[in-house]
Each structure stands twice: as structure tokens, then as C-alpha cells.
Design a protein around this motif. Structure first.
Motif, PDB file in Angstrom:
ATOM      1  N   LEU A 115       0.819  -1.204   0.000  1.00 24.57           N
ATOM      2  CA  LEU A 115       0.000   0.000   0.000  1.00 24.57           C
ATOM      3  C   LEU A 115       0.857   1.260   0.000  1.00 24.57           C
ATOM      4  O   LEU A 115       2.012   1.253   0.411  1.00 24.57           O
ATOM      5  CB  LEU A 115      -0.933   0.007   1.213  1.00 24.57           C
ATOM      6  CG  LEU A 115      -1.942  -1.142   1.295  1.00 24.57           C
ATOM      7  CD1 LEU A 115      -2.863  -0.953   2.497  1.00 24.57           C
ATOM      8  CD2 LEU A 115      -2.756  -1.256   0.009  1.00 24.57           C
ATOM      9  N   ILE A 116       0.260   2.347  -0.452  1.00 29.22           N
ATOM     10  CA  ILE A 116       0.943   3.632  -0.520  1.00 29.22           C
ATOM     11  C   ILE A 116       0.623   4.429   0.746  1.00 29.22           C
ATOM     12  O   ILE A 116      -0.543   4.576   1.118  1.00 29.22           O
ATOM     13  CB  ILE A 116       0.488   4.426  -1.763  1.00 29.22           C
ATOM     14  CG1 ILE A 116       0.875   3.656  -3.038  1.00 29.22           C
ATOM     15  CG2 ILE A 116       1.102   5.824  -1.770  1.00 29.22           C
ATOM     16  CD1 ILE A 116       0.293   4.238  -4.308  1.00 29.22           C
ATOM     17  N   TYR A 125      -2.717   5.103   5.142  1.00 30.80           N
ATOM     18  CA  TYR A 125      -2.563   4.536   3.800  1.00 30.80           C
ATOM     19  C   TYR A 125      -3.524   5.229   2.835  1.00 30.80           C
ATOM     20  O   TYR A 125      -4.624   5.640   3.204  1.00 30.80           O
ATOM     21  CB  TYR A 125      -2.863   3.031   3.802  1.00 30.80           C
ATOM     22  CG  TYR A 125      -1.891   2.217   4.613  1.00 30.80           C
ATOM     23  CD1 TYR A 125      -0.605   1.964   4.140  1.00 30.80           C
ATOM     24  CD2 TYR A 125      -2.251   1.704   5.856  1.00 30.80           C
ATOM     25  CE1 TYR A 125       0.292   1.218   4.893  1.00 30.80           C
ATOM     26  CE2 TYR A 125      -1.360   0.949   6.617  1.00 30.80           C
ATOM     27  CZ  TYR A 125      -0.094   0.717   6.125  1.00 30.80           C
ATOM     28  OH  TYR A 125       0.803  -0.013   6.861  1.00 30.80           O
ATOM     29  N   ASP A 126      -3.077   5.343   1.585  1.00 30.44           N
ATOM     30  CA  ASP A 126      -3.940   5.831   0.515  1.00 30.44           C
ATOM     31  C   ASP A 126      -5.020   4.768   0.285  1.00 30.44           C
ATOM     32  O   ASP A 126      -4.705   3.614  -0.012  1.00 30.44           O
ATOM     33  CB  ASP A 126      -3.091   6.015  -0.748  1.00 30.44           C
ATOM     34  CG  ASP A 126      -3.876   6.526  -1.945  1.00 30.44           C
ATOM     35  OD1 ASP A 126      -5.115   6.437  -1.943  1.00 30.44           O
ATOM     36  OD2 ASP A 126      -3.233   6.994  -2.909  1.00 30.44           O
ATOM     37  N   VAL A 129      -7.466   2.079  -3.548  1.00 30.10           N
ATOM     38  CA  VAL A 129      -6.816   0.848  -4.016  1.00 30.10           C
ATOM     39  C   VAL A 129      -7.488   0.217  -5.235  1.00 30.10           C
ATOM     40  O   VAL A 129      -6.888  -0.633  -5.903  1.00 30.10           O
ATOM     41  CB  VAL A 129      -6.730  -0.186  -2.881  1.00 30.10           C
ATOM     42  CG1 VAL A 129      -5.787   0.298  -1.785  1.00 30.10           C
ATOM     43  CG2 VAL A 129      -8.111  -0.461  -2.277  1.00 30.10           C
ATOM     44  N   ASN A 132      -5.868  -0.330  -8.771  1.00 27.18           N
ATOM     45  CA  ASN A 132      -5.001  -1.458  -9.097  1.00 27.18           C
ATOM     46  C   ASN A 132      -5.945  -2.646  -9.315  1.00 27.18           C
ATOM     47  O   ASN A 132      -6.586  -3.112  -8.370  1.00 27.18           O
ATOM     48  CB  ASN A 132      -4.031  -1.743  -7.948  1.00 27.18           C
ATOM     49  CG  ASN A 132      -3.113  -2.927  -8.224  1.00 27.18           C
ATOM     50  OD1 ASN A 132      -3.505  -3.903  -8.862  1.00 27.18           O
ATOM     51  ND2 ASN A 132      -1.898  -2.864  -7.713  1.00 27.18           N
ATOM     52  N   TYR A 135      -5.794  -5.629  -7.037  1.00 26.41           N
ATOM     53  CA  TYR A 135      -6.403  -5.439  -5.727  1.00 26.41           C
ATOM     54  C   TYR A 135      -7.918  -5.626  -5.807  1.00 26.41           C
ATOM     55  O   TYR A 135      -8.535  -6.201  -4.908  1.00 26.41           O
ATOM     56  CB  TYR A 135      -6.089  -4.045  -5.176  1.00 26.41           C
ATOM     57  CG  TYR A 135      -4.690  -3.887  -4.639  1.00 26.41           C
ATOM     58  CD1 TYR A 135      -3.898  -4.994  -4.320  1.00 26.41           C
ATOM     59  CD2 TYR A 135      -4.140  -2.625  -4.435  1.00 26.41           C
ATOM     60  CE1 TYR A 135      -2.613  -4.837  -3.823  1.00 26.41           C
ATOM     61  CE2 TYR A 135      -2.852  -2.467  -3.922  1.00 26.41           C
ATOM     62  CZ  TYR A 135      -2.100  -3.568  -3.630  1.00 26.41           C
ATOM     63  OH  TYR A 135      -0.829  -3.422  -3.120  1.00 26.41           O
ATOM     64  N   ASN A 198      -2.895   7.416  -7.489  1.00 23.19           N
ATOM     65  CA  ASN A 198      -1.526   6.965  -7.208  1.00 23.19           C
ATOM     66  C   ASN A 198      -1.332   5.469  -7.438  1.00 23.19           C
ATOM     67  O   ASN A 198      -0.266   5.036  -7.891  1.00 23.19           O
ATOM     68  CB  ASN A 198      -1.130   7.337  -5.784  1.00 23.19           C
ATOM     69  CG  ASN A 198      -0.795   8.813  -5.658  1.00 23.19           C
ATOM     70  OD1 ASN A 198      -0.267   9.419  -6.590  1.00 23.19           O
ATOM     71  ND2 ASN A 198      -1.110   9.414  -4.523  1.00 23.19           N
ATOM     72  N   TYR A 199      -2.341   4.657  -7.125  1.00 22.26           N
ATOM     73  CA  TYR A 199      -2.216   3.212  -7.388  1.00 22.26           C
ATOM     74  C   TYR A 199      -2.230   2.950  -8.884  1.00 22.26           C
ATOM     75  O   TYR A 199      -1.522   2.068  -9.376  1.00 22.26           O
ATOM     76  CB  TYR A 199      -3.340   2.440  -6.699  1.00 22.26           C
ATOM     77  CG  TYR A 199      -3.185   2.369  -5.195  1.00 22.26           C
ATOM     78  CD1 TYR A 199      -2.307   1.457  -4.605  1.00 22.26           C
ATOM     79  CD2 TYR A 199      -3.889   3.231  -4.369  1.00 22.26           C
ATOM     80  CE1 TYR A 199      -2.144   1.406  -3.224  1.00 22.26           C
ATOM     81  CE2 TYR A 199      -3.734   3.193  -2.987  1.00 22.26           C
ATOM     82  CZ  TYR A 199      -2.865   2.280  -2.421  1.00 22.26           C
ATOM     83  OH  TYR A 199      -2.696   2.240  -1.057  1.00 22.26           O
ATOM     84  N   LYS A 202       1.295   3.942 -10.067  1.00 23.91           N
ATOM     85  CA  LYS A 202       2.296   2.974  -9.618  1.00 23.91           C
ATOM     86  C   LYS A 202       2.203   1.689 -10.433  1.00 23.91           C
ATOM     87  O   LYS A 202       3.225   1.081 -10.790  1.00 23.91           O
ATOM     88  CB  LYS A 202       2.094   2.671  -8.140  1.00 23.91           C
ATOM     89  CG  LYS A 202       3.068   1.663  -7.556  1.00 23.91           C
ATOM     90  CD  LYS A 202       2.780   1.419  -6.078  1.00 23.91           C
ATOM     91  CE  LYS A 202       3.722   0.382  -5.481  1.00 23.91           C
ATOM     92  NZ  LYS A 202       3.432   0.135  -4.038  1.00 23.91           N
ATOM     93  N   THR A 203       0.994   1.257 -10.739  1.00 18.77           N
ATOM     94  CA  THR A 203       0.783  -0.015 -11.429  1.00 18.77           C
ATOM     95  C   THR A 203       1.021   0.074 -12.928  1.00 18.77           C
ATOM     96  O   THR A 203       1.575  -0.849 -13.534  1.00 18.77           O
ATOM     97  CB  THR A 203      -0.651  -0.518 -11.179  1.00 18.77           C
ATOM     98  OG1 THR A 203      -0.902  -0.557  -9.773  1.00 18.77           O
ATOM     99  CG2 THR A 203      -0.852  -1.915 -11.758  1.00 18.77           C
TER     100      THR A 203
END
Length: 302
Positions: A115-116, A125-126, A129, A132, A135, A198-199, A202-203
Motif C-alpha cells: 500500500l501507498i 494509507y492511501d 486501491v 489497481n 487489488y 496513485n495506485y 504505480k501499477t
């Protein structure tokens, strides 16, 4: 406000104690539109699903109404995101912990190592989710396990529905990756109203910058606008994006700041971040929302 909410909850418990009708279907309440869509995919017509939030609703700011308290009391299962996404509902959920109500915070079961971090939420945590897809697939598995445990006679149906949905999510990910690969890496900079992506970044390989923080409960200041406008100029960002659940004025102010410095940036379209689109539309489903977002982002940044 706390005392009023707790009073409504207590009043509902008393008034509804002997009124809850027997129903062969599981009564399920969900919070965000993404979770509502997911649970409907897995449960199908075998369960009754009531979502508290609708299209365009910001879960960060959502407060429970008296009607919501009634729905929560009458539910057999409550599915919500967790990680403090539904910040204004946390107190209601905590108040219900003493009851036999089954509450499932889907994101709380994810491996925290992936997690971010976020200072904006009590969970640290962000919580966004669902951007992603892997997830979200875990969410689907968890929903399937819970429904199967609570309704064993329909367990095979829930399993079958989940297997079909997992395949749809795999196809979705293949398609969006193929679409993203058409965009040069140096152009993969996503500027939005707040840091809900952000997820996603990142992904799928995007640098993500939000005008507000992770939570829409905070307003962007003049310094934030000036800082980000210079970032856009320095990185030659072609387009920025509004979000369906965040006021458009924040991104319009950013666009104006860029223009005032003699540069141009377009508003590339509206993205769905904390809520899906209207019910009955393609964007009103998780798969449709994700497809829309990626197409909008890639086409605008080309």
C-alpha cells in the motif's frame, strides 16, 4: 452531530427490532459505487444490494442520513472500502461493532507492504486501491468468500459468478495496458484534481500529481496552484483532468495559472475517481469506468 447520529441509530434499533421481515435473500449494504457494482456482479439476483452512495458522490465527505442508519441496521452484511476512505461513516461503523452485524472492510485485508502511505488518512494509507485491478480482484475473492459463508446453499453460484468476473477483469487489464503502451513514456504524466490515481500510476507507469492531497476534504491553496502550474510548464504537460466527484473550479484555476504564464494546457476531459458514472451507463460499471478513464487520459496526452 455525533449525539444526533447515535440517537438515530438507537432509535432505529428500537423501532425496527420487531419489524424486520424474513427474506430468503441476503440483505447487503455497500458504501461506494465501485463496491456496489462488485457485489452485484458476485451476488447477482440471489442477494438484495443497497448502495449508500450514488454517482458523483465523494466518499471522503459522505455523512450518514437517518435512512442510511435504517439500511445499515436491516443489512445482513455491510461491505465497505475501509482505510478511512469513508471517513464520516467510521463512527457509525464503530457504533455497530457491538451488534452481530457482519461488517467487511475490503481494503483492510490487503498486504500493507504494497500500500501507498498517506498522512491524510487515519489509516496512514492511501485508500484508493481499486485503481489497481489486481487489488480489485482480491476484493472480488473476499466478497465471494463472505457471501458463500453466509449463504452456503448458493456458494457454487457465487463462485461461478466470481470466476466469470475475474476473467472480465483480466481482459480489462490486457486492454488498458495495450492502450497505455501507445502513449510514449515521457508523456505519461497525469495531473488531476486530487491524488486518487496513485495506485493507477504505480501499477501502470504514470507519474501522478494532484492539485489537492489524497483527500478532497482539503482545499488547494494559491501556492499549490502556482507550484503545479510551473510543473506543467517545465514538463510540457499537454492536458490536465477534472474529476466527477471533485468541483471543476480547482482544475480551471490551475489552467488559468498556466495561461497567465504564457503557456497553454487543455482540460483533457473528466475522469471518474471516487465514484462511478450514472447507473445504466457504461461508465456506471467498474470495467466501463476504468476503460473510459484510460481512453480519456491516453487520447488527451498523445
Amino acid at each position: 452531530m455525533k449525539k444526533i447520529l447515535y440517537f438515530l441509530f438507537a432509535l432505529t434499533l428500537i423501532s425496527c427490532k420487531n419489524e424486520k421481515k424474513e427474506n430468503s435473500k441476503l440483505q447487503v449494504v455497500t458504501t461506494t459505487t465501485m463496491i456496489t457494482d462488485l457485489v452485484k456482479h458476485i451476488g447477482g439476483n440471489t442477494i438484495e444490494v443497497q448502495g449508500l452512495m450514488g454517482a458523483g458522490v465523494d466518499p471522503h465527505l459522505y455523512k450518514a442520513s437517518e435512512g442510511d442508519v435504517t439500511k445499515l441496521y436491516n443489512a445482513d452484511i455491510i461491505f465497505y472500502n475501509g482505510l478511512h476512505l469513508e471517513g464520516k461513516l467510521v463512527e457509525v461503523f464503530e457504533k455497530m461493532e457491538s451488534s452481530s452485524k457482519l461488517q467487511v472492510a475490503l481494503a483492510e485485508s490487503l498486504d500493507k507492504g504494497g500500500l501507498i502511505g498517506s498522512e491524510y488518512f487515519a489509516s496512514n494509507y492511501d485508500p484508493h486501491v481499486w485503481f489497481n485491478i489486481q487489488y480489485f480482484k482480491k476484493f472480488a475473492n473476499q466478497v465471494t468468500e463472505v457471501l458463500s459463508s453466509e449463504d452456503e446453499k448458493n456458494a457454487s453460484l457465487y463462485k461461478s459468478n466470481n470466476e466469470a468476473f475475474q476473467k472480465e477483469l483480466d481482459v480489462l487489464e490486457e486492454k488498458i495496458i495495450a492502450k497505455i503502451e501507445t502513449l510514449p513514456e515521457e508523456k505519461r504524466i497525469l495531473v488531476t484534481a486530487h491524488d486518487a490515481f496513485n495506485y493507477f500510476g504505480k501499477t501502470y507507469g504514470f507519474e501522478v500529481v494532484g492539485l489537492q492531497g489524497l483527500s478532497t476534504a482539503t482545499e488547494a491553496g494559491v501556492k499549490d496552484v502556482q507550484r503545479l502550474s510551473q510543473f506543467i510548464i517545465d514538463n510540457k504537460v499537454k492536458a490536465i483532468f477534472v474529476e466527477s466527484s471533485v468541483p471543476k473550479r480547482t482544475i480551471e484555476a490551475l489552467q488559468a495559472a498556466v495561461l497567465s504564464k504564457g503557456h497553454e494546457v487543455t482540460i483533457g476531459g473528466s475522469l471518474f475517481s471516487d465514484a462511478l458514472g450514472d447507473t445504466g451507463t457504461i461508465e456506471g460499471t467498474y470495467i466501463g469506468m476504468f476503460t473510459h478513464n484510460v481512453n480519456t487520459i491516453v487520447d488527451a496526452l498523445q
